[in-house]
Scaffold this motif. Structure first.
Motif, PDB file in Angstrom:
ATOM      1  N   ASP B 126       0.819  -1.204   0.000  1.00 18.32           N
ATOM      2  CA  ASP B 126       0.000   0.000   0.000  1.00 18.32           C
ATOM      3  C   ASP B 126       0.855   1.256   0.000  1.00 18.32           C
ATOM      4  N   GLY B 127       2.161   1.072   0.086  1.00 15.15           N
ATOM      5  CA  GLY B 127       3.049   2.219   0.198  1.00 15.15           C
ATOM      6  C   GLY B 127       3.084   3.028  -1.077  1.00 15.15           C
ATOM      7  N   PRO B 128       3.707   4.195  -1.005  1.00 18.88           N
ATOM      8  CA  PRO B 128       3.774   5.069  -2.174  1.00 18.88           C
ATOM      9  C   PRO B 128       4.752   4.533  -3.224  1.00 18.88           C
ATOM     10  N   ASP B 129       4.603   4.995  -4.457  1.00 16.14           N
ATOM     11  CA  ASP B 129       5.522   4.622  -5.521  1.00 16.14           C
ATOM     12  C   ASP B 129       6.791   5.460  -5.440  1.00 16.14           C
ATOM     13  N   VAL B 130       6.631   6.689  -5.014  1.00 16.32           N
ATOM     14  CA  VAL B 130       7.775   7.598  -4.989  1.00 16.32           C
ATOM     15  C   VAL B 130       7.575   8.589  -3.848  1.00 16.32           C
ATOM     16  N   ILE B 131       8.688   8.929  -3.193  1.00 16.17           N
ATOM     17  CA  ILE B 131       8.617   9.849  -2.055  1.00 16.17           C
ATOM     18  C   ILE B 131       9.331  11.132  -2.454  1.00 16.17           C
ATOM     19  N   VAL B 132       8.702  12.258  -2.183  1.00 14.94           N
ATOM     20  CA  VAL B 132       9.321  13.527  -2.531  1.00 14.94           C
ATOM     21  C   VAL B 132       9.570  14.317  -1.260  1.00 14.94           C
ATOM     22  N   GLY B 133      10.752  14.910  -1.182  1.00 14.50           N
ATOM     23  CA  GLY B 133      11.059  15.727  -0.010  1.00 14.50           C
ATOM     24  C   GLY B 133      12.431  15.414   0.512  1.00 14.50           C
TER      25      GLY B 133
ATOM     26  N   GLY C 184       4.074   4.615 -18.661  1.00 13.83           N
ATOM     27  CA  GLY C 184       4.204   5.289 -17.379  1.00 13.83           C
ATOM     28  C   GLY C 184       5.650   5.369 -16.949  1.00 13.83           C
ATOM     29  N   GLY C 185       5.876   6.092 -15.861  1.00 18.79           N
ATOM     30  CA  GLY C 185       7.223   6.202 -15.329  1.00 18.79           C
ATOM     31  C   GLY C 185       7.309   7.385 -14.401  1.00 18.79           C
ATOM     32  N   PHE C 186       8.423   7.470 -13.692  1.00 21.19           N
ATOM     33  CA  PHE C 186       8.645   8.691 -12.923  1.00 21.19           C
ATOM     34  C   PHE C 186      10.122   9.013 -12.836  1.00 21.19           C
ATOM     35  N   ALA C 187      10.405  10.261 -12.559  1.00 26.28           N
ATOM     36  CA  ALA C 187      11.766  10.699 -12.331  1.00 26.28           C
ATOM     37  C   ALA C 187      11.773  11.387 -10.981  1.00 26.28           C
ATOM     38  N   SER C 188      12.603  10.895 -10.080  1.00 19.72           N
ATOM     39  CA  SER C 188      12.722  11.510  -8.765  1.00 19.72           C
ATOM     40  C   SER C 188      14.129  12.085  -8.664  1.00 19.72           C
ATOM     41  N   LEU C 189      14.224  13.413  -8.815  1.00 18.45           N
ATOM     42  CA  LEU C 189      15.530  14.053  -8.891  1.00 18.45           C
ATOM     43  C   LEU C 189      15.755  14.897  -7.634  1.00 18.45           C
ATOM     44  N   GLY C 190      16.020  14.247  -6.536  1.00 17.86           N
ATOM     45  CA  GLY C 190      16.318  14.960  -5.299  1.00 17.86           C
ATOM     46  C   GLY C 190      15.306  16.045  -4.959  1.00 17.86           C
ATOM     47  N   GLY C 191      14.123  15.652  -4.521  1.00 15.67           N
ATOM     48  CA  GLY C 191      13.108  16.628  -4.136  1.00 15.67           C
ATOM     49  C   GLY C 191      12.254  17.099  -5.287  1.00 15.67           C
ATOM     50  N   ASN C 192      12.644  16.728  -6.510  1.00 15.64           N
ATOM     51  CA  ASN C 192      11.851  17.052  -7.700  1.00 15.64           C
ATOM     52  C   ASN C 192      11.317  15.765  -8.296  1.00 15.64           C
ATOM     53  N   VAL C 193      10.005  15.634  -8.338  1.00 17.35           N
ATOM     54  CA  VAL C 193       9.435  14.409  -8.890  1.00 17.35           C
ATOM     55  C   VAL C 193       8.554  14.744 -10.088  1.00 17.35           C
ATOM     56  N   VAL C 207       2.352   9.475  -4.921  1.00 14.51           N
ATOM     57  CA  VAL C 207       3.500  10.303  -4.557  1.00 14.51           C
ATOM     58  C   VAL C 207       3.339  10.718  -3.102  1.00 14.51           C
ATOM     59  N   ALA C 208       4.235  10.241  -2.254  1.00 17.70           N
ATOM     60  CA  ALA C 208       4.155  10.585  -0.831  1.00 17.70           C
ATOM     61  C   ALA C 208       5.032  11.796  -0.554  1.00 17.70           C
ATOM     62  N   ILE C 209       4.512  12.718   0.219  1.00 18.32           N
ATOM     63  CA  ILE C 209       5.312  13.874   0.633  1.00 18.32           C
ATOM     64  C   ILE C 209       5.906  13.574   2.003  1.00 18.32           C
ATOM     65  N   GLN C 210       7.220  13.652   2.057  1.00 19.78           N
ATOM     66  CA  GLN C 210       7.982  13.333   3.262  1.00 19.78           C
ATOM     67  C   GLN C 210       7.472  14.142   4.459  1.00 19.78           C
ATOM     68  N   ASP C 211       7.319  13.464   5.589  1.00 22.55           N
ATOM     69  CA  ASP C 211       7.020  14.170   6.830  1.00 22.55           C
ATOM     70  C   ASP C 211       8.308  14.872   7.277  1.00 22.55           C
ATOM     71  N   PRO C 212       8.290  16.221   7.341  1.00 20.29           N
ATOM     72  CA  PRO C 212       9.537  16.933   7.655  1.00 20.29           C
ATOM     73  C   PRO C 212      10.058  16.620   9.054  1.00 20.29           C
ATOM     74  N   GLN C 213       9.186  16.068   9.912  1.00 23.70           N
ATOM     75  CA  GLN C 213       9.598  15.865  11.297  1.00 23.70           C
ATOM     76  C   GLN C 213       9.942  14.426  11.613  1.00 23.70           C
ATOM     77  N   LYS C 214       9.692  13.524  10.656  1.00 28.62           N
ATOM     78  CA  LYS C 214       9.885  12.119  10.989  1.00 28.62           C
ATOM     79  C   LYS C 214      10.384  11.347   9.771  1.00 28.62           C
ATOM     80  N   THR C 215      11.609  10.862   9.842  1.00 30.89           N
ATOM     81  CA  THR C 215      12.178  10.096   8.741  1.00 30.89           C
ATOM     82  C   THR C 215      11.343   8.853   8.465  1.00 30.89           C
ATOM     83  N   GLY C 216      11.114   8.590   7.177  1.00 32.89           N
ATOM     84  CA  GLY C 216      10.399   7.371   6.812  1.00 32.89           C
ATOM     85  C   GLY C 216       8.898   7.486   6.941  1.00 32.89           C
TER      86      GLY C 216
END
Lengths: 173, 133, 343
Positions: B126-133, C184-193, C207-216
């Motif tokens: 269920d996890g994301p395909d890509v994580i941004v940030g 389909g496809g994606f490019a994840s370029l260090g903070g740019n997706v 596309v998950a947006i990182q929680d700034p306060q908690k790794t992972g």
């Protein structure tokens, strides 16, 4: 089987069978099997009885004509073109396989009907893959094939009843 | 009136059983082809790559840790069956150590100076395909 | 009989085989532009597209890096003037435009201060007030004179395209993806997706947006297709000064100090593979982070047709624009309060 002659009587016969097939399709749409078996595209395939009957009684060409007319009119009534692709591919696959199986004289109506039902599902699956543009739907195919064993036997049984009832009647000349 | 010679056999026989068996076999074949790869990849796998080359691919449950050197830096990677982490690194940024434990498929630890990636791969999750940030 | 069964079997099998051809997924990890990049492509020619994307990114880095001596940017900074190729000139034009649009919150002439703070180096330091004040007058797009392919800088002014180079690279990758047969496809370029088409399962990309306060952990998840997502935040790179103050890597062009924002992260979402949407998202995300919550929301209200955004505030709220309503998943148990913004 000799080639059917396109006499007025036989054309009328084709029209009656087409109407019957359309009626059966409508009937089974009113009692969807998919309520009992939660798979997309699951159908009893009652219209297949007409196809089997036409194939044996009239031959491959009239059976194909009836199939085309049934699919065309059916999707016209339902008012959607993607349904045409589904029923056409399914119907054509079933028809081709049954024409082939019919040549194995040792096969009974059950074998032919099961083969047709399975091929029908494969054709519909191909239509689904074309429409959706991905192959994930293939996961359903094994289950659909299993169901087609049952529906194929069922339509085979009904067709057998039909042929028995008509054992002494010849429709086309 | 005579019976139409093209009329079929009306009784189930063993040749029909062959057709039925073929349909079953086809169903099984498609099921195996479609579902087997998914089952096999069901377990979380640790994939380590250094300098763009994959150096290790082990099931998480079988992975007990390793030491990887690349680009002049050495990372000590530890594992406890549930997760993976970098316990020690001589890289200047220490980002890899600070990332901490990764436990779920899709997560990764990246060490930029050493160009080492530790990635957890898994089955459909269920996890994301890509994580941004 | 046997012959027919064989024929049937062959027909059925060949039918299922032609229908299958499961989509091919290729991945490529590269280290470029001072970051880790991950490229994924699904469909025909996936490997080829990834190779070309990788080449393109490396070519761009050779042109745009401030620290590679032979790059266009390094030569411009060293000589005070240069003749650019069309691509770099276009990027400079866009950088100037985004500076103007954001009221200077994004500014490529911040380079002298980036260097002073040593932000991207292994040894950052806290400069004195005097050092900063001496360099501040050099910051401002009025010091950049671009005429066609000719560019010149005022004495002492230097530029750093680090704030948009990855966005520009994602635009170039997006163009390659769009011109390909990929499903389909994606490019994840260090903070740019950038996400293109659909996943191998035929779904939009998650596309998950990182929680700034908690790794992972993730602040939220977006379901997107044909979109750029760029996240900027102080948490991404920072250092602790001798007195214990944490300085983060985005410098406010107005003060010359690392931005002190009431936001933890800003994610900007733009749509479409053409028109430099990736570059725009990259510039905006940096600018909105520097602006802070109030000014960022105002900026969005004035340009709400151009982009969507997700703001993670320091007081534990996640704000998102109504355009994301249908593709936005909250993270259960994240502790954040989720609030859609009113248009």
């Amino acid at each position: 089987m000799t080639d059917m002659k396109w006499t007025t009587k036989n054309i009328a016969l084709c029209a009656v069978l087409t109407a019957l097939a359309l009626g059966l399709s409508t009937l089974e749409n009113m009692f969807p099997v998919s309520l009992a078996v939660p798979l997309p595209g699951v159908k009893l395939g009652l219209a297949n009885i007409v196809t089997v009957f036409a194939l044996y009684e009239l031959g491959a060409v009239p059976a194909l004509v009836i199939l085309f007319a049934r699919c065309g009119l059916g999707s016209l009534f339902a008012g959607n073109v993607s349904a045409l692709l589904f029923s056409m591919l399914g119907g054509l696959c079933a028809m081709l396989v049954m024409i082939g199986l019919k040549h194995c004289r040792k096969l009974s109506i059950y074998g032919v009907s099961i083969g047709g039902a399975a091929a029908h599902n494969i054709g519909q699956m191909a239509a689904a893959i074309i429409t959706l543009g991905n192959t994930m739907v293939l996961g359903y195919l094994p289950f659909l094939l299993a169901v087609s064993l049952i529906t194929g036997t069922l339509t085979g049984f009904v067709a057998a009843l039909l042929f028995r009832a008509m054992a002494h009647v010849t429709l086309s000349h | 009136m005579s019976t139409n010679p093209s009329r079929p056999e009306l009784k189930w026989n063993r040749y029909d059983a062959i057709v039925a068996t073929l349909v079953v076999l086809l169903a099984v074949a498609v099921a195996l082809w479609f579902y087997l790869p998914k089952l096999q990849s069901g377990e979380t796998t640790v994939v380590i790559s250094a300098g763009g080359q994959e150096t290790e691919r082990v099931r998480l449950s079988d992975f007990s840790g390793t030491t990887v050197t690349c680009n002049g830096y050495t990372l000590q990677i530890d594992a406890d069956g549930d997760g993976v982490w970098v316990s020690h690194s001589d890289c200047p940024t220490q980002d890899c150590v600070h990332t901490g434990h990764i436990t779920r498929a899709g997560q990764s630890i990246v060490c930029l100076p050493a160009q080492i990636i530790i990635h957890l791969e898994g089955a459909a999750n269920d996890g994301p395909d890509v994580i941004v940030g | 009989m046997k012959r027919w069964i064989c024929l049937l079997l062959a027909a059925v099998l060949s039918l299922s085989l032609t229908a299958c051809g499961a989509p091919k997924t290729e991945t490529l990890d590269i280290f470029a532009m001072d970051t880790y990049m991950s490229l994924v492509a699904v469909g025909d020619g996936a490997f080829d597209v990834l190779q070309r994307s990788s080449n393109e990114i490396n070519t761009l880095e050779q042109k745009l890096s401030r620290t590679i001596e032979t790059s266009d940017v390094a030569r411009l900074n060293a000589n005070g003037s240069a003749v650019l190729d069309e691509g770099t000139a276009e990027l400079l034009r866009r950088a100037l435009r985004y500076s103007e649009e954001t009221g200077g919150a994004f500014d490529m002439t911040i380079a002298p201060l980036v260097e002073l703070w040593g932000i991207t180096t292994e040894h950052p330091r806290v400069p004195t007030r005097e050092e900063i004040d001496a360099l501040l007058p050099l910051v401002g797009t009025e010091h950049v004179h671009l005429d066609g392919l000719n560019v010149s800088l005022d004495e002492g002014c230097t530029i750093d395209l680090g704030g948009i180079a990855k966005g520009y690279a994602s635009d170039c990758v997006a163009a390659l993806f769009a011109a390909s047969d990929l499903t389909g496809g994606f490019a994840s370029l260090g903070g740019n997706v950038y996400v293109h088409g659909v996943t191998a399962d035929g779904q939009p990309w998650k596309v998950a947006i990182q929680d700034p306060q908690k790794t992972g952990a993730y602040a939220c998840t977006l379901h997107l297709s044909g979109a750029f997502v760029v996240t900027s935040g102080g948490y991404q790179r920072n250092f602790t000064g001798p007195d214990g103050t944490v300085y983060q890597h985005i410098i406010d062009p107005a003060t010359g100090y690392p931005a002190v924002s009431d936001l933890l992260s800003v994610s900007v979402i733009t749509y479409g593979a053409a028109d430099g949407q990736g570059t725009r998202a990259d510039a905006y995300s940096t600018a909105l982070y520097v602006m802070g919550e109030e000014a960022a929301v105002d900026f969005w209200r004035q340009n709400s047709a151009a982009f969507d955004m997700v703001l993670v505030t320091a007081d534990g709220r996640v704000l998102y624009t109504p355009g994301l309503k249908d593709c936005f998943d909250e993270t259960e148990g994240s502790g954040y309060v989720y609030q859609p913004l009113a248009a």
